[in-house]
Write a protein that holds these residues in place. Structure first.
Motif, mmCIF file in Angstrom:
data_model
loop_
_atom_site.group_PDB
_atom_site.id
_atom_site.type_symbol
_atom_site.label_atom_id
_atom_site.label_comp_id
_atom_site.label_asym_id
_atom_site.label_seq_id
_atom_site.Cartn_x
_atom_site.Cartn_y
_atom_site.Cartn_z
ATOM 1 N N SER A 1 0.832 -1.210 0.000
ATOM 2 C CA SER A 1 0.000 0.000 0.000
ATOM 3 C C SER A 1 0.863 1.255 0.000
ATOM 4 N N ALA A 2 1.932 1.264 0.784
ATOM 5 C CA ALA A 2 2.841 2.411 0.810
ATOM 6 C C ALA A 2 3.511 2.605 -0.543
ATOM 7 N N VAL B 1 2.308 1.700 -3.536
ATOM 8 C CA VAL B 1 1.304 2.179 -4.491
ATOM 9 C C VAL B 1 1.025 3.658 -4.258
ATOM 10 N N ARG B 2 0.905 4.082 -3.007
ATOM 11 C CA ARG B 2 0.695 5.505 -2.725
ATOM 12 C C ARG B 2 1.859 6.324 -3.274
ATOM 13 N N TYR B 3 3.084 5.866 -3.052
ATOM 14 C CA TYR B 3 4.253 6.595 -3.545
ATOM 15 C C TYR B 3 4.287 6.622 -5.075
ATOM 16 N N THR C 1 1.917 6.431 -7.232
ATOM 17 C CA THR C 1 0.812 7.144 -7.897
ATOM 18 C C THR C 1 0.738 8.618 -7.541
ATOM 19 N N ARG C 2 1.706 9.083 -6.770
ATOM 20 C CA ARG C 2 1.716 10.528 -6.472
ATOM 21 C C ARG C 2 1.978 11.333 -7.731
#
Length: 64
Positions: free
Chosen positions: A55-56, A58-60, A62-63
């Motif tokens: 999850s971390a 993917v967040r990084y 897709t920023r």
């Protein structure tokens, strides 16, 4: 991950992947982990990540 899996994984490709034979990854989700493999060589090595770490990532990734 060992070659003998305790349960069968349900692998899927991204909806953004086409059927033209390009280079794709497949993923399988289990409680607490995400498993990744090369769609062109599914019997080869796989990577597994704890769900929190995935999850971390993917967040990084897709920023904007």
């Amino acid at each position: 991950m060992s070659s003998e899996e305790p349960t069968r994984l349900a692998w899927f490709k991204s909806s953004h992947s086409g059927n033209e034979g390009g280079e794709c990854l497949e993923a399988a989700v289990t409680p607490g982990a995400i498993h990744i493999r090369d769609s062109k060589a599914p019997a080869r090595a796989r990577l597994s990540f704890p769900a929190v770490e995935w999850s971390a990532f993917v967040r990084y990734a897709t920023r904007s």
